[in-house]
Design a protein around this motif. Structure first.
Motif, PDB file in Angstrom:
ATOM      1  N   VAL A  22     -16.146  -6.183  -1.265  1.00  0.00           N
ATOM      2  CA  VAL A  22     -14.747  -6.359  -0.877  1.00  0.00           C
ATOM      3  C   VAL A  22     -14.139  -4.969  -0.733  1.00  0.00           C
ATOM      4  N   HIS A  23     -13.685  -4.643   0.478  1.00  0.00           N
ATOM      5  CA  HIS A  23     -13.201  -3.297   0.779  1.00  0.00           C
ATOM      6  C   HIS A  23     -11.673  -3.206   0.786  1.00  0.00           C
ATOM      7  N   ASN A  24     -11.005  -4.222   0.309  1.00  0.00           N
ATOM      8  CA  ASN A  24      -9.555  -4.162   0.168  1.00  0.00           C
ATOM      9  C   ASN A  24      -9.190  -3.506  -1.161  1.00  0.00           C
ATOM     10  N   GLY A  25      -7.898  -3.210  -1.351  1.00  0.00           N
ATOM     11  CA  GLY A  25      -7.427  -2.563  -2.567  1.00  0.00           C
ATOM     12  C   GLY A  25      -6.726  -1.251  -2.253  1.00  0.00           C
ATOM     13  N   HIS A  26      -6.255  -0.583  -3.312  1.00  0.00           N
ATOM     14  CA  HIS A  26      -5.546   0.683  -3.139  1.00  0.00           C
ATOM     15  C   HIS A  26      -5.658   1.486  -4.428  1.00  0.00           C
ATOM     16  N   ILE A  27      -5.743   2.813  -4.312  1.00  0.00           N
ATOM     17  CA  ILE A  27      -5.911   3.690  -5.460  1.00  0.00           C
ATOM     18  C   ILE A  27      -4.755   3.561  -6.450  1.00  0.00           C
TER      19      ILE A  27
ATOM     20  N   GLY B  87      -2.997  -6.217  -3.877  1.00  0.00           N
ATOM     21  CA  GLY B  87      -2.702  -4.846  -4.288  1.00  0.00           C
ATOM     22  C   GLY B  87      -2.546  -3.907  -3.105  1.00  0.00           C
ATOM     23  N   GLU B  88      -3.390  -4.083  -2.105  1.00  0.00           N
ATOM     24  CA  GLU B  88      -3.306  -3.254  -0.896  1.00  0.00           C
ATOM     25  C   GLU B  88      -1.995  -3.499  -0.159  1.00  0.00           C
TER      26      GLU B  88
ATOM     27  N   HIS C 161       5.790  -5.917  -6.263  1.00  0.00           N
ATOM     28  CA  HIS C 161       5.369  -6.261  -4.911  1.00  0.00           C
ATOM     29  C   HIS C 161       4.044  -7.023  -4.909  1.00  0.00           C
ATOM     30  N   LEU C 162       3.200  -6.776  -5.900  1.00  0.00           N
ATOM     31  CA  LEU C 162       1.919  -7.494  -5.966  1.00  0.00           C
ATOM     32  C   LEU C 162       2.154  -8.976  -6.215  1.00  0.00           C
ATOM     33  N   LEU C 163       3.065  -9.301  -7.118  1.00  0.00           N
ATOM     34  CA  LEU C 163       3.387 -10.711  -7.356  1.00  0.00           C
ATOM     35  C   LEU C 163       3.935 -11.357  -6.090  1.00  0.00           C
TER      36      LEU C 163
END
Length: 269
Positions: free
Chosen positions: A181-186, A227-228, A243-245
């Motif tokens: 899975v290549h989604n997400g953010h640092i 998260g992204e 914002h994640l919620l």
């Protein structure tokens, strides 16, 4: 695969599965809110006196060992044992694996009960595969997710659990496949407990009780994508949580089709 996640999310929001979380004190509120935003129903029962009754009512169980105590360890064993007996799928989140004898011994006993899914960061997965070689600075990973692939395959072969490694790339290892899975953010690494949230969302999808591999992929992918998406408007870790919620709550078919970045390979050990 994206269509599978779309269908699962629709089913989850209709079913509203009850997910029992024996989780750590640091993340209880965030975990419960994330499950509610997604469309699941959280319960945080952890007393040994009621845990078997609650597991019997639940569609799935999540065990997170982040803040251990003697009574909670007892509840974890009772819950996992009862879940295994009645066929309730359960997730093990081995927070801080390798940092103490108490934690390692608890994990060894929980592993013997064959979790449906094990989700941890690279350092935790490496520790589970070989406690004698465990090196960690605490609950945060000191290794890249790809460095734990061999350990994850070893764990999968030993316990027949689906193994998830969280990191820059999230990996899901099943008996036959490796999924990336290549989604997400640092920025997600600056918010405590988002790995724990991933475990909880896996638990929510496992509550569908249709296909454990597909449900595990959905849980990992949905949290990473949320998260992204949140990071695009967040100004820092504090607003990222809010914002994640919102991202979880507002996920729809068009967003999933446009944004998910998942790759799937056959295992070649």
């Amino acid at each position: 695969m994206v269509n599978s996640i779309i269908n699962q999310l629709e089913e989850l929001r209709t079913l509203n599965p009850l997910v029992n979380n024996i989780t750590n004190l640091v993340v209880m509120n965030n975990t419960a809110n994330a499950l509610l935003a997604l469309g699941a129903s959280p319960v945080m029962a952890h007393s040994p006196a009621e845990i078997e009754d609650v597991v019997a009512l639940s569609r799935s169980l999540v065990i997170n060992i982040g803040t251990l105590s003697t009574s909670w360890i007892e509840s974890m064993f009772k819950a996992a044992s009862h879940a295994s007996t009645i066929g309730c799928p359960w997730v093990l989140d081995p927070v801080g694996a390798g940092i103490s004898v108490l934690r390692n011994e608890a994990l060894k006993q929980l592993l013997s009960l064959r979790p449906t899914v094990i989700r941890g960061n690279a350092s935790e997965i490496l520790a589970l595969a070989d406690f004698s070689q465990a090196t960690t600075k605490g609950v945060d990973s000191t290794a890249h997710s790809s460095s734990a692939l061999h350990a994850a395959i070893k764990l999968q072969d030993s316990y027949k659990s689906i193994i998830c490694i969280s990191g820059e790339i999230d990996y899901i290892i099943s008996a036959n496949e490796i999924i990336e899975v290549h989604n997400g953010h640092i920025m997600m690494t600056k918010v405590t407990g988002l790995g724990c949230t991933s475990s909880a969302l896996i638990g929510a999808f496992l509550g569908l009780r249709n296909d454990t591999v597909e449900e595990t992929i959905a849980g990992v992918a949905v949290l990473s994508l949320a998260g992204e998406l949140a990071a695009r408007t967040a100004k820092g870790p504090g607003s990222l949580q809010m914002h994640l919620l919102d991202a979880l709550y507002n996920l729809d078919t068009a967003t999933l089709q446009r944004e998910l970045n998942i790759q799937r390979y056959a295992r070649r050990d």
